[in-house]
Motif scaffolding. Structure first.
Motif, PDB file in Angstrom:
ATOM      1  N   ALA A   1      -8.885   3.391  -6.655  1.00 28.64           N
ATOM      2  CA  ALA A   1      -7.964   4.169  -7.471  1.00 28.64           C
ATOM      3  C   ALA A   1      -6.639   4.387  -6.742  1.00 28.64           C
ATOM      4  CB  ALA A   1      -8.607   5.508  -7.841  1.00 28.64           C
ATOM      5  N   GLY A   2      -6.745   4.757  -5.476  1.00 20.75           N
ATOM      6  CA  GLY A   2      -5.538   4.963  -4.676  1.00 20.75           C
ATOM      7  C   GLY A   2      -4.740   3.685  -4.504  1.00 20.75           C
ATOM      8  N   GLU A   3      -5.448   2.606  -4.226  1.00 20.54           N
ATOM      9  CA  GLU A   3      -4.752   1.330  -4.019  1.00 20.54           C
ATOM     10  C   GLU A   3      -3.988   0.895  -5.270  1.00 20.54           C
ATOM     11  OE1 GLU A   3      -6.699  -1.974  -2.206  1.00 20.54           O
ATOM     12  OE2 GLU A   3      -7.873  -0.688  -0.875  1.00 20.54           O
ATOM     13  N   LEU A   4      -4.566   1.122  -6.442  1.00 22.14           N
ATOM     14  CA  LEU A   4      -3.898   0.714  -7.681  1.00 22.14           C
ATOM     15  C   LEU A   4      -2.552   1.416  -7.849  1.00 22.14           C
ATOM     16  CD1 LEU A   4      -6.671   0.520 -10.443  1.00 22.14           C
ATOM     17  CD2 LEU A   4      -5.126  -1.312  -9.745  1.00 22.14           C
ATOM     18  N   ILE A   5      -2.509   2.733  -7.642  1.00 24.62           N
ATOM     19  CA  ILE A   5      -1.234   3.432  -7.819  1.00 24.62           C
ATOM     20  C   ILE A   5      -0.257   3.086  -6.703  1.00 24.62           C
ATOM     21  CG2 ILE A   5      -2.010   5.304  -9.313  1.00 24.62           C
ATOM     22  CD1 ILE A   5      -2.215   7.088  -6.809  1.00 24.62           C
TER      23      ILE A   5
ATOM     24  N   ARG B   1      -8.266   8.604  -1.420  1.00 22.28           N
ATOM     25  CA  ARG B   1      -7.147   8.416  -2.351  1.00 22.28           C
ATOM     26  C   ARG B   1      -5.826   8.265  -1.601  1.00 22.28           C
ATOM     27  NH1 ARG B   1      -8.429  12.420  -7.566  1.00 22.28           N
ATOM     28  NH2 ARG B   1     -10.443  11.490  -8.064  1.00 22.28           N
ATOM     29  N   ASP B   2      -5.609   9.114  -0.596  1.00 20.46           N
ATOM     30  CA  ASP B   2      -4.379   9.061   0.211  1.00 20.46           C
ATOM     31  C   ASP B   2      -4.251   7.717   0.918  1.00 20.46           C
ATOM     32  OD1 ASP B   2      -3.176   9.212   3.002  1.00 20.46           O
ATOM     33  OD2 ASP B   2      -2.554  11.194   2.317  1.00 20.46           O
ATOM     34  N   GLN B   3      -5.301   7.330   1.627  1.00 17.35           N
ATOM     35  CA  GLN B   3      -5.241   6.090   2.395  1.00 17.35           C
ATOM     36  C   GLN B   3      -5.201   4.868   1.488  1.00 17.35           C
ATOM     37  OE1 GLN B   3      -5.562   6.444   6.425  1.00 17.35           O
ATOM     38  NE2 GLN B   3      -4.312   7.795   5.165  1.00 17.35           N
ATOM     39  N   GLY B   4      -5.848   4.965   0.335  1.00 16.89           N
ATOM     40  CA  GLY B   4      -5.782   3.878  -0.638  1.00 16.89           C
ATOM     41  C   GLY B   4      -4.368   3.674  -1.150  1.00 16.89           C
ATOM     42  N   PHE B   5      -3.694   4.792  -1.479  1.00 14.07           N
ATOM     43  CA  PHE B   5      -2.308   4.692  -1.943  1.00 14.07           C
ATOM     44  C   PHE B   5      -1.432   4.011  -0.900  1.00 14.07           C
ATOM     45  CE2 PHE B   5       1.986   6.350  -1.547  1.00 14.07           C
ATOM     46  CZ  PHE B   5       2.540   5.947  -2.749  1.00 14.07           C
ATOM     47  N   LEU B   6      -1.529   4.468   0.344  1.00 14.42           N
ATOM     48  CA  LEU B   6      -0.686   3.907   1.398  1.00 14.42           C
ATOM     49  C   LEU B   6      -0.978   2.424   1.605  1.00 14.42           C
ATOM     50  CD1 LEU B   6      -0.731   6.826   3.999  1.00 14.42           C
ATOM     51  CD2 LEU B   6       1.121   6.202   2.433  1.00 14.42           C
ATOM     52  N   THR B   7      -2.260   2.061   1.573  1.00 13.56           N
ATOM     53  CA  THR B   7      -2.639   0.655   1.721  1.00 13.56           C
ATOM     54  C   THR B   7      -2.043  -0.175   0.587  1.00 13.56           C
ATOM     55  OG1 THR B   7      -4.692   1.228   2.864  1.00 13.56           O
ATOM     56  CG2 THR B   7      -4.590  -0.954   1.821  1.00 13.56           C
TER      57      THR B   7
ATOM     58  N   ILE C   1      13.643  12.603  -1.425  1.00  9.12           N
ATOM     59  CA  ILE C   1      12.347  11.997  -1.765  1.00  9.12           C
ATOM     60  C   ILE C   1      12.460  11.291  -3.114  1.00  9.12           C
ATOM     61  CG2 ILE C   1      10.018  12.602  -2.573  1.00  9.12           C
ATOM     62  CD1 ILE C   1      10.066  14.825  -0.363  1.00  9.12           C
ATOM     63  N   ASN C   2      11.896  10.073  -3.190  1.00  5.61           N
ATOM     64  CA  ASN C   2      11.955   9.365  -4.479  1.00  5.61           C
ATOM     65  C   ASN C   2      10.607   8.816  -4.954  1.00  5.61           C
ATOM     66  OD1 ASN C   2      11.693   7.253  -2.672  1.00  5.61           O
ATOM     67  ND2 ASN C   2      13.586   6.213  -3.264  1.00  5.61           N
ATOM     68  N   VAL C   3       9.550   9.026  -4.156  1.00  8.53           N
ATOM     69  CA  VAL C   3       8.193   8.650  -4.560  1.00  8.53           C
ATOM     70  C   VAL C   3       7.265   9.804  -4.201  1.00  8.53           C
ATOM     71  CG1 VAL C   3       6.266   7.037  -4.252  1.00  8.53           C
ATOM     72  CG2 VAL C   3       8.615   6.199  -4.144  1.00  8.53           C
ATOM     73  N   VAL C   4       6.408  10.182  -5.146  1.00 11.54           N
ATOM     74  CA  VAL C   4       5.462  11.267  -4.893  1.00 11.54           C
ATOM     75  C   VAL C   4       4.049  10.792  -5.221  1.00 11.54           C
ATOM     76  CG1 VAL C   4       4.814  13.648  -5.405  1.00 11.54           C
ATOM     77  CG2 VAL C   4       7.232  12.976  -5.470  1.00 11.54           C
ATOM     78  N   TYR C   5       3.194  10.770  -4.183  1.00  7.35           N
ATOM     79  CA  TYR C   5       1.756  10.536  -4.376  1.00  7.35           C
ATOM     80  C   TYR C   5       1.091  11.898  -4.548  1.00  7.35           C
ATOM     81  CZ  TYR C   5      -3.048  10.736  -2.872  1.00  7.35           C
ATOM     82  OH  TYR C   5      -4.381  11.039  -2.809  1.00  7.35           O
ATOM     83  N   THR C   6       0.222  12.019  -5.547  1.00 11.89           N
ATOM     84  CA  THR C   6      -0.511  13.269  -5.719  1.00 11.89           C
ATOM     85  C   THR C   6      -2.004  13.009  -5.825  1.00 11.89           C
ATOM     86  OG1 THR C   6      -0.257  13.217  -8.138  1.00 11.89           O
ATOM     87  CG2 THR C   6       1.446  14.382  -6.874  1.00 11.89           C
ATOM     88  N   ILE C   7      -2.794  13.909  -5.253  1.00  8.80           N
ATOM     89  CA  ILE C   7      -4.250  13.787  -5.233  1.00  8.80           C
ATOM     90  C   ILE C   7      -4.840  13.783  -6.643  1.00  8.80           C
ATOM     91  CG2 ILE C   7      -4.411  16.297  -4.871  1.00  8.80           C
ATOM     92  CD1 ILE C   7      -7.017  13.717  -3.679  1.00  8.80           C
TER      93      ILE C   7
END
Length: 205
Positions: free
Chosen positions: A1-5, A38-44, A91-97
């Protein structure tokens, strides 16, 4: 899920992903597993080195403005966003849990007139969150399926009670994957997604 976003956000920004200024709105200081994954997936997905994948906040990529915690609710999301905007107002990108945290982040951005030029991404796919995608509050969210998780869990328990059989992991993974879909009305090349209308048909809550 994180990786997709993460993949979607990077593709949406294109060449500007190299200059992103990212706010990471996490769950809690105790870093439960869902928070870390989710956090690490997003960053990856975004293409950022996560250092130790078992915890968040140790990354040294200059694109990350910082991490703050939200408790997974709207008030926490707003406060965390305000804290990180104080650190870097560009800031121009926001990841949220999750989507309540995303709604709070949006309110903080709206208060300073930046609600239209910041990309917010999230995870869950509940009906209020999908509506926020429809309304342009969230750019994309990864939809998961808790009712399917519950159904399959009960079936697995019944099967184990009957003959001791355990469910097999999904091929190529070390867990049974109950599925995830990226919901957005702004699809990008290379990242599979479904429309908001489809997401509304599948949402929960």
């Amino acid at each position: 899920a994180g990786e997709l976003i993460g993949k979607w956000a990077a593709a949406k920004l294109g060449e500007e992903a190299a200059n992103a200024k990212i706010a990471m709105l996490d769950l809690g200081v105790s870093q439960p597993s869902v928070d870390v994954l989710r956090d690490q997936g997003f960053l990856t997905g975004f293409g950022i080195d996560t250092k130790d994948p078992n915890k968040w906040g140790d990354e040294d990529d200059p694109r990350i403005v910082g991490n703050d915690v939200t408790a997974g609710n709207e008030e926490g999301g707003r406060t965390a966003m305000e804290n990180l905007l104080a650190k870097d107002p560009e800031i121009n990108v926001v990841y949220t849990i999750n989507e309540p945290a995303a709604a709070g982040a949006y309110e903080a951005l709206k208060a300073i007139g930046r609600e239209n030029d910041v990309l917010i991404v999230s995870v869950d796919g509940g009906c209020p969150g999908v509506q926020n995608v429809a309304d342009g509050i969230i750019g994309a969210t990864s939809q998961q399926y808790p009712l399917e998780m519950a159904r399959l869990g009960v079936e697995a328990i019944a099967q184990y009670a009957e003959d001791g059989t355990l469910p097999e992991n999904t091929e190529g993974k070390d867990f049974y994957d109950t599925g995830v879909k990226l919901v957005t009305d702004e699809p990008v090349d290379g990242v599979e997604s479904i429309s908001v209308e489809e997401g509304q048909e599948l949402c929960w809550g």
